[in-house]
Design a protein around this motif. Structure first.
Motif, PDB file in Angstrom:
ATOM      1  N   ASN A   1      -3.950   1.014  -0.941  1.00 23.60           N
ATOM      2  CA  ASN A   1      -4.580   1.230  -0.145  1.00 23.60           C
ATOM      3  C   ASN A   1      -4.986   2.990  -0.181  1.00 23.60           C
ATOM      4  O   ASN A   1      -4.278   3.533  -0.670  1.00 23.60           O
ATOM      5  CB  ASN A   1      -4.560   1.005   1.358  1.00 23.60           C
TER       6      ASN A   1
ATOM      7  N   ARG B   1       0.438  -0.685  -5.941  1.00 20.73           N
ATOM      8  CA  ARG B   1      -0.123  -2.038  -6.885  1.00 20.73           C
ATOM      9  C   ARG B   1       0.391  -1.904  -8.456  1.00 20.73           C
ATOM     10  O   ARG B   1       0.539  -2.773  -9.082  1.00 20.73           O
ATOM     11  CB  ARG B   1      -1.686  -2.335  -6.695  1.00 20.73           C
TER      12      ARG B   1
ATOM     13  N   GLN C   1     -10.170   0.963  -8.323  1.00 19.34           N
ATOM     14  CA  GLN C   1     -10.271  -0.204  -8.738  1.00 19.34           C
ATOM     15  C   GLN C   1      -9.586  -0.590 -10.092  1.00 19.34           C
ATOM     16  O   GLN C   1      -9.197  -1.737 -10.453  1.00 19.34           O
ATOM     17  CB  GLN C   1     -11.539  -0.795  -8.379  1.00 19.34           C
TER      18      GLN C   1
ATOM     19  N   GLU D   1      -5.482  -4.440   2.940  1.00 20.71           N
ATOM     20  CA  GLU D   1      -6.548  -5.252   2.524  1.00 20.71           C
ATOM     21  C   GLU D   1      -7.703  -5.275   3.806  1.00 20.71           C
ATOM     22  O   GLU D   1      -8.878  -4.775   3.405  1.00 20.71           O
ATOM     23  CB  GLU D   1      -6.301  -6.647   2.161  1.00 20.71           C
ATOM     24  N   SER D   2      -7.205  -5.337   4.862  1.00 18.84           N
ATOM     25  CA  SER D   2      -8.259  -5.540   6.010  1.00 18.84           C
ATOM     26  C   SER D   2      -8.130  -4.454   7.122  1.00 18.84           C
ATOM     27  O   SER D   2      -9.147  -4.430   7.863  1.00 18.84           O
ATOM     28  CB  SER D   2      -7.938  -7.009   6.760  1.00 18.84           C
TER      29      SER D   2
ATOM     30  N   LYS E   1       0.296  -6.366   3.585  1.00 24.68           N
ATOM     31  CA  LYS E   1      -0.824  -6.818   2.739  1.00 24.68           C
ATOM     32  C   LYS E   1      -1.893  -6.805   3.735  1.00 24.68           C
ATOM     33  O   LYS E   1      -2.985  -6.288   3.008  1.00 24.68           O
ATOM     34  CB  LYS E   1      -0.181  -7.932   2.002  1.00 24.68           C
ATOM     35  N   TYR E   2      -1.806  -7.243   4.756  1.00 22.16           N
ATOM     36  CA  TYR E   2      -2.980  -7.473   5.599  1.00 22.16           C
ATOM     37  C   TYR E   2      -3.381  -6.202   5.732  1.00 22.16           C
ATOM     38  O   TYR E   2      -4.650  -5.884   5.939  1.00 22.16           O
ATOM     39  CB  TYR E   2      -2.651  -8.465   6.728  1.00 22.16           C
TER      40      TYR E   2
END
Lengths: 402, 402
Positions: free
Chosen positions: A38, A29, A176, A232-233, A228-229
């Motif tokens: 991640n 990122r 974060q 994040e998920s 991306k999915y």
């Protein structure tokens, strides 16, 4: 202190391990600070088989910072090297200011000479940059008298290097914060936690060098919506699952999740545009072999994982190593004889049943695998106390043997 | 009507095309009705190169339903064949009841003989079941006097068969209803819409038969979280984009989306557990070749798409066919001579510049591609009026020539 002692370099030699991720890191990122999209989790491999050794010397007499990698002088101005040097010197300065003159303050103004070698061929396609930057940061910290959390600095050399700062089972928590201060590695369990776990690196005879991971993951972040999915998920849940599997020493859970996560990482590479292929036909065949082998026994005895290259890293338990290595040798008949085919920890010979060979039922791929490195989980970076092991002489230059 | 005429079979022969999806169908939400988890969009290939021919005969004298595929009698009780037969007979009955005696009602109680052949080898790995079921449904509808929407019945034979019920550019709208009544194919544009579009099927010399698409997509639906995400969150937008690209005849937009969607489909196969590999080393090299070729020209002149097998289907425009075919021949030196290497529409010879070859810079893969089928978009199913073309004789049995 007499003048001649002041000119004698301050020398430290350390070693650091390679690590192999079982929950994969792919995508940043923040490119400059190397902040991942991640979290990830890895197993540190034993340094008896795979390690980087780095000697760092500082001396008033050195004119400039210099680095030699595997016997060849390299460009010290590389931004990631500079990040590590800058951060270590900053911490040393902070420490000096905090504690007064406890540290040899002159050392801080000295230039460094760095010399680093791997005990494994680059051709093995193992992420040597992780061991390399971990070793660099660990050695620099020693020579500049810096202690405490260092994984955040190693991370700025090479993302996955932060995980090589610890032994055993290690997670890299993505963090974060924008400044990356909370993007650090942590040990989940030490290397002594799961002594039955065995690791085999199957070095595939690769035709050509695949695309580098830095540019590869950049393209993936820019173009793959599945990545991306995933980040994040999918990964957050998998981090919890994997940590639990390691804590419980639940091999089937650990193994299946490792395989699924390796496959998903390579799936996101394929979803990248243009697509990136790290798995070749040998990798595909190793994957098929592992699934056929497990199916034969009706339980998950063996797992694979692949990083940004065609080499498989196999996880299994002590009691299955002998047979599985024999299976690999059967389906990938080696070019060289059996003795040289297996490096590292000794593996006994076993006879395979015809039933097993037939049940697996794959075609043989002669010479598909060059050799196997047999190893285990191992400790984090270490200081080498024996001064004869220094890679730099008292003149601050690489010894001839390097 | 004299008795002997009543015994003479009622015979219809039709042909139907193969289609190749550019937005891929992978995964069912209802296995029995064959309802997909996402919409898809395909190009119908021209029947001059690739088609199924089916003859259906009904006769009072037939004792039972029978089917012959490519010269061999097959099991008529196959559930998907039975679905199509049942649905057509139900529509015929409905039509008879709605319109009175307009249809020859005796025909409805007659048994059918079906005989079907492909004009391309099964080895080509093209989805022959789509053309096969489209042709079956179209022929049955003719013989039983059924008209109107038939794609919903073809869908119950083989999902992608519904798209072979139309020519040109066809979408299969997934629908929302549980009974599947709204899961139908629609023509987006006819085959005359984009005459410059050319299609090349690169038939890879496959080593072994890959896993079938029915069981493959079942496993994917059960295990791949990336497939679920793709179906729900990626495909809907891509259907809009692709429809627009086709309508505008925007080749770069069409081409890039086709490549991305093919890659994403194969990514979800890799995310399946155990993973499914349809792309082999030849496929990977074709993908690399296309991207290198486009990069050389700084524009997207060529696109690939792969179904559940290693064969590439290439899209390009008329003006680039000659050169690109030559590029393929250069990097995949054929086993057979050039004349036989290219089947279908004629392709002229071109000389390649050294600059182009060097810029592409890939290693050659001799014999990697068996042959090329050169074709275009084409029309939907047709009735063959010439009775000498029937595959069944007046005795209701396959002619000797089949």
């Amino acid at each position: 202190m007499p003048e001649d002692n002041m000119d004698k370099p301050n020398i430290v030699t350390c070693t650091a391990p390679v690590n192999i991720a079982v929950i994969k890191y792919w995508g940043k990122r923040n490119e400059e600070l190397i902040l991942p999209i991640n979290s990830s989790l890895s197993v540190t491999l034993h340094q008896d088989q795979l390690k980087t050794t780095t000697t760092v010397a500082t001396s008033r007499s050195f004119q400039e910072d210099k680095i030699w990698l595997n016997g060849k002088e390299e460009d010290i101005t590389h931004p990631r090297l500079q990040s590590c040097l800058r951060e270590i010197r900053r911490l040393a300065r902070k420490r000096r200011n905090d504690r007064g003159t406890a540290v040899d303050s002159t050392c801080l103004s000295h230039k460094v000479h760095i010399c680093s070698v791997n005990n494994f061929p680059t051709a093995a396609g193992l992420a040597s940059s992780a061991a390399g930057f971990a070793c660099l940061v660990y050695s620099l910290a020693r020579v500049f008298g810096v202690e405490g959390e260092l994984s955040g600095i190693a991370r700025q050399g090479s993302g996955s290097a932060c995980r090589s700062m610890y032994g055993g089972f290690v997670q890299w928590i993505m963090g974060q914060q924008d400044d990356g201060k909370d993007s650090l590695a942590q040990q989940v369990e030490p290397e002594t936690h799961w002594p039955e776990l065995r690791i085999l690196v199957l070095v595939a005879s690769a035709e050509r060098k695949p695309i580098g991971s830095t540019s590869g993951m950049q393209t993936s972040v820019q173009t793959s919506c599945l990545l991306k999915y995933r980040a994040e998920s999918v990964v957050p849940g998998r981090m919890v699952e994997m940590t639990e599997a390691v804590r419980r020493k639940d091999f089937p859970a650990f193994a299946e999740l490792a395989m699924k996560d390796s496959n998903q990482f390579h799936a996101t590479c394929l979803d990248t545009y243009p697509p990136i292929f790290y798995l070749n036909s040998v990798s595909h065949q190793v994957i098929n072999l592992v699934h056929c082998y497990n199916r034969h026994y009706g339980e998950t005895r063996v797992a694979y994982t692949f990083d940004a290259g065609p080499n498989a890293v196999i996880f299994t338990l002590q009691q299955h190593v002998t047979e599985f290595v024999q299976v690999v040798q059967h389906f990938f008949p080696p070019e060289i004889n059996g003795g040289q085919f297996i490096k590292g920890l000794q593996v006994n010979h076993a006879d395979l049943s015809e039933e097993l060979k037939q049940n697996i039922g794959l075609e043989q791929m002669p010479k598909g695998i060059s050799y196997i490195i047999s190893t285990t989980a191992g400790p984090g970076p270490c200081v080498v106390e024996d001064p004869t092991q220094h890679l730099l002489g008292s003149d601050g230059l690489p010894k001839k043997t390097v």
